[in-house]
Enzyme design. Structure first.
Site, PDB file in Angstrom:
ATOM      1  N   GLY A  68       0.795  -1.224   0.000  1.00 49.17           N
ATOM      2  CA  GLY A  68       0.000   0.000   0.000  1.00 49.17           C
ATOM      3  C   GLY A  68       0.822   1.265   0.000  1.00 49.17           C
ATOM      4  N   HIS A  73       4.131   1.461  -8.101  1.00 44.49           N
ATOM      5  CA  HIS A  73       3.042   0.463  -8.057  1.00 44.49           C
ATOM      6  C   HIS A  73       2.141   0.594  -9.287  1.00 44.49           C
ATOM      7  CE1 HIS A  73       3.728   1.096  -3.555  1.00 44.49           C
ATOM      8  NE2 HIS A  73       4.000  -0.181  -3.729  1.00 44.49           N
TER       9      HIS A  73
END
Ligand code: PAF
Length: 299
Positions: free
Chosen positions: A38, A44
């Site tokens: 996260g 990402h």
């Protein structure tokens, strides 16, 4: 719990995710998997972009895995922002976001471990004992739960990537592993969730890490020996920042052994400790021909 957002399905239980991704239900649709902890950034999102290009369904997991943090490491202060992650994942086109709790992932305290072996003896494995045991534990669980056709990992965590590739090969796991290049800030700092924990001064100093690695890469291209390169890179970082060197090391990649005449690629990798944040970075270079092979996205 299942949350239907505009175009993303958020799932927090293993049972529900497995039901959704059951191969009979998939009807031949391919699944690309992006495991994360996260606090998403462009690194990402680049994994998601690659996964979207190559698969019908993109699954992302967000789980800050306690098993890969040692005592005194930054598990508690690791940045977390689920609302922001949900928005970014949704905008990037993730189809399913898996956000399990620690109890969901680790319901027993069995103590069963996966030992990564000699690949974990160097670099981060040497300074973070048990770290890669914890990475393999969660990655194996996630692979078994998601059953992806392809899984996407960033080259920034080059040792993690080498260990996971070897693990998948040695244990005949079904997923293919796709390497995705490092994404950098404009000033060269490798994107990382941890960058947000740097102080303002440290953030201004941190680009020296990549600058030093580039100097090392040029030295390598000019025929310098690894010890000389490691020393020069360390000195550059220490003289131009408040960071403390954890390691600066050149090894064969992905085997992470000593460089020999048969080595095709080498990694120049480093870890630098700032006040509360440890940053890693690397450059992977070909031994054939003078110029180095960049593992970075062009920008
Ligand atoms: O690279 C990471 O973010 C983590 O190590 C991973 C692969 C998601 C496992 O927790």
């Amino acid at each position: 719990m299942t949350v239907e957002s505009t175009n993303i399905l958020v799932i927090s239980t293993i049972e529900e995710l497995q039901k959704k991704l059951n191969r009979n239900e998939r009807k031949g649709a391919t699944v690309g998997f992006v495991p994360t902890m996260g606090y998403l950034h462009e690194g990402h999102l680049s994994l998601v972009e690659h996964a979207k290009e190559q698969n019908d369904i993109v699954v992302m997991s967000i789980f800050v895995n306690p098993a890969q943090f040692g005592p005194g490491e930054d598990f508690e202060s690791y940045p977390r922002d689920t609302e922001r992650d949900l928005r970014l994942a949704s905008e990037a086109g993730v189809d399913i976001l898996f956000i399990p709790t620690v109890d969901e992932m680790y319901p027993t305290n069995s103590g069963i471990r996966i030992l990564p072996g000699k690949l974990a003896c160097e670099l981060c494995g040497a300074s973070r004992p048990g770290h890669f045991d914890g990475v393999l534990k969660v990655v194996l669980k996630l692979f078994n739960i998601v059953d992806p056709d392809r899984s996407y990992f960033g080259v920034k965590d080059a040792q993690q990537l080498a260990i996971i590739e070897t693990f998948v090969h040695d244990f005949n796991l079904r997923t293919a592993i796709v390497r995705v290049p490092i994404v950098r800030e404009d000033d060269g700092l490798a994107k990382s969730s941890r960058n947000v924990n740097l102080t303002t001064v440290e953030r201004s100093e941190a680009p020296v890490i990549y600058k030093a690695l580039q100097i090392g890469a040029d030295m390598f291209g000019n025929g310098a020996h690894s010890e000389e390169i490691e020393q020069q890179v360390s000195e550059w970082i220490v003289s131009n920042s408040s960071g403390k060197i954890d390691y600066v090391k050149m090894l064969a990649y992905p085997g992470l052994g000593p460089i020999t005449v048969n080595t095709n690629e080498v990694i120049l990798a480093c870890a630098v400790q700032f006040s509360s944040t440890r940053l890693i970075d690397n450059i992977i270079m070909s031994t054939k021909g003078g110029s180095h092979v960049s593992n970075d996205d062009e920008q």
